[in-house]
Write a protein that holds these residues in place. Structure first.
Motif, PDB file in Angstrom:
ATOM      1  N   ILE A  91      20.514   1.710 -14.986  1.00  0.00           N
ATOM      2  CA  ILE A  91      21.032   0.900 -16.097  1.00  0.00           C
ATOM      3  C   ILE A  91      19.865   0.667 -17.051  1.00  0.00           C
ATOM      4  N   SER A  92      19.916   1.321 -18.210  1.00  0.00           N
ATOM      5  CA  SER A  92      18.803   1.240 -19.159  1.00  0.00           C
ATOM      6  C   SER A  92      18.898  -0.044 -19.964  1.00  0.00           C
ATOM      7  N   GLY A  93      17.722  -0.556 -20.328  1.00  0.00           N
ATOM      8  CA  GLY A  93      17.633  -1.745 -21.156  1.00  0.00           C
ATOM      9  C   GLY A  93      16.477  -1.628 -22.118  1.00  0.00           C
ATOM     10  N   THR A  94      16.313  -2.610 -22.991  1.00  0.00           N
ATOM     11  CA  THR A  94      15.237  -2.592 -23.971  1.00  0.00           C
ATOM     12  C   THR A  94      13.916  -2.895 -23.281  1.00  0.00           C
ATOM     13  N   GLY A  95      13.015  -1.890 -23.248  1.00  0.00           N
ATOM     14  CA  GLY A  95      11.704  -2.070 -22.652  1.00  0.00           C
ATOM     15  C   GLY A  95      11.705  -2.083 -21.135  1.00  0.00           C
ATOM     16  N   ALA A  96      12.849  -1.920 -20.498  1.00  0.00           N
ATOM     17  CA  ALA A  96      12.923  -1.950 -19.039  1.00  0.00           C
ATOM     18  C   ALA A  96      14.188  -1.230 -18.599  1.00  0.00           C
ATOM     19  N   ALA A  97      14.292  -1.004 -17.290  1.00  0.00           N
ATOM     20  CA  ALA A  97      15.475  -0.364 -16.727  1.00  0.00           C
ATOM     21  C   ALA A  97      15.732  -0.938 -15.351  1.00  0.00           C
ATOM     22  N   ASN A  98      16.995  -0.989 -14.958  1.00  0.00           N
ATOM     23  CA  ASN A  98      17.391  -1.455 -13.632  1.00  0.00           C
ATOM     24  C   ASN A  98      17.870  -0.266 -12.817  1.00  0.00           C
ATOM     25  N   TRP A  99      17.289  -0.094 -11.641  1.00  0.00           N
ATOM     26  CA  TRP A  99      17.665   0.987 -10.748  1.00  0.00           C
ATOM     27  C   TRP A  99      18.398   0.407  -9.538  1.00  0.00           C
ATOM     28  N   LYS A 100      19.406   1.119  -9.101  1.00  0.00           N
ATOM     29  CA  LYS A 100      20.166   0.716  -7.915  1.00  0.00           C
ATOM     30  C   LYS A 100      20.042   1.807  -6.854  1.00  0.00           C
ATOM     31  N   GLN A 101      19.836   1.396  -5.612  1.00  0.00           N
ATOM     32  CA  GLN A 101      19.670   2.295  -4.480  1.00  0.00           C
ATOM     33  C   GLN A 101      18.560   3.330  -4.749  1.00  0.00           C
ATOM     34  N   VAL A 102      17.355   2.964  -4.354  1.00  0.00           N
ATOM     35  CA  VAL A 102      16.168   3.759  -4.659  1.00  0.00           C
ATOM     36  C   VAL A 102      15.627   4.381  -3.378  1.00  0.00           C
ATOM     37  N   PHE A 103      15.287   5.672  -3.456  1.00  0.00           N
ATOM     38  CA  PHE A 103      14.645   6.390  -2.353  1.00  0.00           C
ATOM     39  C   PHE A 103      13.387   7.051  -2.899  1.00  0.00           C
ATOM     40  N   MET A 104      12.226   6.749  -2.273  1.00  0.00           N
ATOM     41  CA  MET A 104      10.964   7.324  -2.707  1.00  0.00           C
ATOM     42  C   MET A 104      10.246   7.944  -1.522  1.00  0.00           C
ATOM     43  N   ALA A 105       9.667   9.123  -1.756  1.00  0.00           N
ATOM     44  CA  ALA A 105       8.892   9.799  -0.720  1.00  0.00           C
ATOM     45  C   ALA A 105       7.497  10.065  -1.262  1.00  0.00           C
ATOM     46  N   ASP A 106       6.492   9.496  -0.600  1.00  0.00           N
ATOM     47  CA  ASP A 106       5.094   9.757  -0.943  1.00  0.00           C
ATOM     48  C   ASP A 106       4.667  11.011  -0.181  1.00  0.00           C
ATOM     49  N   ILE A 107       4.446  12.102  -0.917  1.00  0.00           N
ATOM     50  CA  ILE A 107       4.141  13.384  -0.276  1.00  0.00           C
ATOM     51  C   ILE A 107       2.660  13.719  -0.396  1.00  0.00           C
ATOM     52  N   THR A 108       1.812  12.680  -0.405  1.00  0.00           N
ATOM     53  CA  THR A 108       0.380  12.935  -0.336  1.00  0.00           C
ATOM     54  C   THR A 108       0.065  13.775   0.895  1.00  0.00           C
ATOM     55  N   ASN A 109       0.723  13.444   2.006  1.00  0.00           N
ATOM     56  CA  ASN A 109       0.714  14.300   3.193  1.00  0.00           C
ATOM     57  C   ASN A 109       2.114  14.899   3.302  1.00  0.00           C
ATOM     58  N   PRO A 110       2.322  16.116   2.798  1.00  0.00           N
ATOM     59  CA  PRO A 110       3.693  16.650   2.747  1.00  0.00           C
ATOM     60  C   PRO A 110       4.306  16.887   4.108  1.00  0.00           C
ATOM     61  N   ASP A 111       3.481  16.966   5.178  1.00  0.00           N
ATOM     62  CA  ASP A 111       4.048  17.182   6.508  1.00  0.00           C
ATOM     63  C   ASP A 111       4.704  15.909   7.060  1.00  0.00           C
ATOM     64  N   GLU A 112       4.187  14.746   6.685  1.00  0.00           N
ATOM     65  CA  GLU A 112       4.750  13.484   7.155  1.00  0.00           C
ATOM     66  C   GLU A 112       4.861  12.520   5.971  1.00  0.00           C
ATOM     67  N   PRO A 113       5.852  12.690   5.130  1.00  0.00           N
ATOM     68  CA  PRO A 113       5.959  11.844   3.933  1.00  0.00           C
ATOM     69  C   PRO A 113       6.235  10.390   4.278  1.00  0.00           C
ATOM     70  N   LYS A 114       5.668   9.517   3.476  1.00  0.00           N
ATOM     71  CA  LYS A 114       5.900   8.082   3.600  1.00  0.00           C
ATOM     72  C   LYS A 114       7.133   7.725   2.783  1.00  0.00           C
ATOM     73  N   ILE A 115       8.088   7.056   3.426  1.00  0.00           N
ATOM     74  CA  ILE A 115       9.374   6.789   2.790  1.00  0.00           C
ATOM     75  C   ILE A 115       9.482   5.313   2.440  1.00  0.00           C
ATOM     76  N   THR A 116       9.890   5.044   1.185  1.00  0.00           N
ATOM     77  CA  THR A 116      10.173   3.680   0.728  1.00  0.00           C
ATOM     78  C   THR A 116      11.581   3.650   0.151  1.00  0.00           C
ATOM     79  N   THR A 117      12.378   2.700   0.588  1.00  0.00           N
ATOM     80  CA  THR A 117      13.726   2.551   0.043  1.00  0.00           C
ATOM     81  C   THR A 117      13.897   1.126  -0.449  1.00  0.00           C
ATOM     82  N   ALA A 118      14.817   0.944  -1.389  1.00  0.00           N
ATOM     83  CA  ALA A 118      15.078  -0.393  -1.922  1.00  0.00           C
ATOM     84  C   ALA A 118      16.502  -0.450  -2.423  1.00  0.00           C
TER      85      ALA A 118
END
Length: 784
Positions: A164-191
């Motif tokens: 959901i876009s807004g002026t100067g900001a945005a709202n995200w719903k159901q977020v999945f993030m994978a930190d692939i600094t180590n691609p064999d064992e990615p660090k997962i963050t969800t919100a």
């Protein structure tokens, strides 16, 4: 300066400007989509776009100024020879040396301008390209697309279910993030949600809410660090992972000033710098040697006129730059000295030009044979000089077997279609259309060979592969250039008809302007349908072959371009089931096997992880219609701890019901599919979480691009009739301006659609609608 000298100079100089503009336009069209895509994706201002265009021009001028001089001398003198003005001048005592001196003024001017450009302007422009590229990178603003795996952040893969876009900001719903600094064992963050604001030029500040962080321990997955949070602030740094860049691969060398380039010639890898140093002087000097060849050929082309001169121009351009690039390629591999490598084309053309001048001065047989060969070329009717209204009217009636009509005959004849007059207009249009289309395709093929020559010599591919590549590339060029050829052909055809007062003569017989343009618009409409059918049934296969052959020439694996985000794919979602995201290193579609596959299961409402599966191998079992996972582990997650963990040697998970066909998504390019195939491909990719915006724009363009031929025909007619008696040269100039404007607008709308600033259909059709309305308005305002 005598009047005659000024007259010849004016003729040559006008053709030189048109030639330089034409070749610059051809080169610029190849770069335009890339330039606009870069500046639109990086949210650049209009000033940045202008700066990019200005910085690119000096690089084009290094090549197009000598070409322009060649076109100017050859076409200018050919026009004078076709009208027997050269004969009259020579009969008055003017020798071949006089024409060399007059043409030499243009050549010397072109040489000096080229030297200033290559020695002073081009290096600074290339440095500007480098600086602007860095500035665009620092100004980049990244738009997150919902339900798409986004990899525009450093060492991070991001998936957002809703934005959901807004002026100067945005709202995200159901977020999945994978930190692939180590691609064999990615660090997962969800919100469950996130608020995102822009913190700096390349950073986003995210405030995550109601989330989980799962950080595996190296070689000890059972000891994963799991935590939950109500609020967590996380900065994101954008990374420039796109292959797009401004300038060429050697822009850093081209940007060196002359003194720095001299210093580098004595250092390591000095050969590259020596070649660049010589090129900065050899290309401007080409104006002089090309003039030496163009003068005798132009003076002797009495019957061929501009048509034969245009053919000679293409052949000479091909010959000169082929010799030049072959020499440079041989010099880079130390087969010949640097001076000879760069200057060989100039030396050969200078010797050839002096020989032709000597032949002309002494009445030699070789030049006479060349002139006889030129004379065999039929002179195009469109090059006829203007005639009076009376002679046009009588001549037109004689050719078309017309007689004065009564009022009733005139009314009924205006409706009849086709008529002899329609055939007359269509034939003239098709002649010019074929000449322009084939000429432009030939030039584009030449420039393509120039671009690939270094790769051809480096990879030692057989010439049969190169020839096969050019054969399969030609259909794509025909498809792309056909609308431009329609524009030029209509402008020149109706422009010359108007110049020769034939349009007035036709109107005098009771034929309105709207009736006069029916055959040309009809041909354009037929061409549009033909282009769509051509693109639907033949072009995709030709594009597949030419892409595969290009990869062979480039030394790349013979396969289609792979998308890095294919390692991440969203699972099939069914009601009352956990959501799934698959991450894998390799998938073998023939054996239906995965290597190093991870499965992340989560609550669809909150995106909180509920299970994590890893296996070194997964193989499809057709008997049980399930995947057999081997040598891996399974971790069940509840909140901030692991509720269950087990290692396995071999197991299956019946709830994972995605079959091999779901993962077997070949990364095809839009031009390798017809409309139906691309539509199905987009639907398949969207289900899996891929970004399909560019493909959706390309889908609508498959319908919009063929219509450009009709738009160009309608747009060109009022321009052609408004040129008065200025002829074909003005028509070509107007065509360049109109085509450049159209392609800039079309590429801009496409780039806006590619980054989701416009709906796909609007991005594809906007330029056609806009220019079609302008053309229709101008046509309606034209006196009939």
């Amino acid at each position: 300066m005598r009047i005659l000298t000024r007259y010849i100079l004016g003729e040559v100089f006008s053709h030189t400007l048109i030639g330089c503009a034409l070749f610059t336009f051809i080169l610029f069209m190849k770069e335009l989509p890339h330039i606009l895509d870069m500046v639109v994706r990086d949210s650049s201002t209009f000033t940045s776009i202008v700066e990019v265009v200005i910085f690119f021009m000096p690089n084009f001028f290094m090549v197009t100024i000598p070409m322009g001089v060649l076109v100017g001398v050859l076409l200018g003198l050919s026009r004078l020879a076709a009208d027997s003005e050269i004969i009259a001048m020579r009969a008055s005592g003017l020798g071949i040396g006089y024409f060399v001196r007059v043409a030499g003024i243009i050549a010397v001017g072109g040489t000096l301008l080229g030297l200033v450009n290559s020695v002073y302007i081009a290096p600074r422009a290339n440095q500007g390209i480098l600086d602007l590229g860095k500035a665009l990178a620092s100004q980049a603003s990244y738009e997150i697309q919902p339900r798409v795996f986004d990899e525009d952040f450093k060492n991070t893969v991001l998936y957002v279910q809703n934005v959901i876009s807004g002026t100067g900001a945005a709202n995200w719903k159901q977020v999945f993030m994978a930190d692939i600094t180590n691609p064999d064992e990615p660090k997962i963050t969800t919100a469950a949600s996130a608020v995102v604001v822009s913190d700096s030029s390349q950073e986003l500040l995210m405030r995550l809410r109601n989330g989980t962080e799962n950080d595996p321990v190296q070689d000890h997955p059972e000891q994963a660090n799991i935590s939950t949070f109500a609020i967590d602030d996380l900065p994101f740094t954008a990374s420039q992972q796109s292959e797009g860049h401004l300038g060429r691969l050697d822009t850093d060398i081209y940007a060196l000033p002359l003194d720095a380039l001299l210093q580098h010639t004595h250092g390591p890898d000095g050969k590259r710098f020596q070649i660049e140093l010589h090129k900065r002087f050899a290309y401007p000097a080409a104006c002089l040697v090309l003039m030496l060849v163009a003068v005798p050929l132009g003076v002797t082309s009495r019957r061929g006129g501009k048509g034969s001169a245009w053919v000679f121009t293409i052949l000479l351009v091909i010959l000169y730059y082929t010799l030049s690039l072959v020499g440079v390629a041989l010099g880079r591999q130390n087969w010949i000295p640097t001076f000879l490598a760069v200057w060989s084309a100039n030396i050969l053309f200078a010797v050839g030009g002096l020989f032709l001048l000597w032949q002309m001065a002494t009445g030699g047989q070789i030049l006479a044979r060349i002139a006889a060969w030129i004379a065999r070329a039929p002179k195009p009717r469109l090059a006829n000089p203007a005639r009076t209204l009376g002679s046009s009217f009588d001549g037109l009636r004689a050719r078309l077997h017309l007689r004065p009509q009564t009022g009733s005959e005139r009314s009924s004849s205006n409706i009849a279609f086709p008529r002899i007059l329609d055939q007359y207009v269509v034939v003239e249009f098709l002649k010019m259309f074929a000449l322009v289309l084939l000429g432009f395709v030939f030039l584009m093929l030449v420039f393509t060979v120039f671009d690939l020559l270094g790769d051809i010599l480096r990879t030692h591919v057989p010439l049969t592969i190169v020839g096969n590549y050019l054969i399969n590339l030609t259909p794509s060029m025909l498809y792309q250039i056909a609308p431009l050829a329609v524009l030029i052909a209509v402008l020149v055809t109706f422009g010359v008809l108007n110049r020769n007062s034939e349009v007035i003569a036709m109107k005098a017989t009771g034929i309105s302007l709207y009736r006069l343009v029916v055959p040309v618009v009809s041909i354009a409409a037929i061409l549009s349908v033909s282009l769509f059918l051509f693109e639907e049934y033949y072009l995709p296969q030709a594009n597949k072959r030419q892409n595969a052959l290009r990869n062979v020439i480039k030394g790349k694996p013979p396969q289609t371009v792979a998308h890095p985000e294919q390692n991440w794919i969203f699972g099939q979602t069914e009601k009352n089931e956990q959501g799934r995201i698959f991450y894998y290193k390799f998938f073998d579609p023939d054996g239906n096997e995965f290597a190093n596959i991870s499965v992340f299961e989560f609550n669809p409402a909150t995106f909180a992880l509920s299970r994590r599966i890893f296996a070194q191998k997964a193989e499809w079992d057709p008997t049980t219609s399930s995947w057999i996972f081997e040598n891996g582990w399974q971790a069940d997650i509840e909140g901030d701890h692991t509720s269950g963990f087990r290692n396995f040697t071999q197991t299956s998970f019946p709830e994972i019901h995605e079959d091999p066909g779901y993962f077997n998504k070949e990364a095809l390019q839009a031009q390798e599919m017809n409309f139906g195939q691309l539509d199905r491909y987009i639907s398949d990719l969207r289900q899996s979480g891929f970004d399909t915006m560019k493909l959706r724009v390309a889908l609508w363009q498959k319908l919009a691009e063929p219509v450009v031929a009709v738009v160009m025909a309608i747009l060109a007619i009022p321009f052609a009739l408004s040129m008065g008696r200025r002829g074909s040269l003005t028509g070509i100039a107007v065509a360049i301006a109109v085509a450049l404007t159209y392609f800039v607008v079309e590429s801009l709308f496409s780039s806006l659609g590619n980054v989701n600033y416009l709906p796909a259909a609007l991005a594809a059709w906007s330029s056609d609608i806009l220019f079609g309305l302008v053309g229709g308005y101008l046509l309606l305002r034209t006196p009939t």
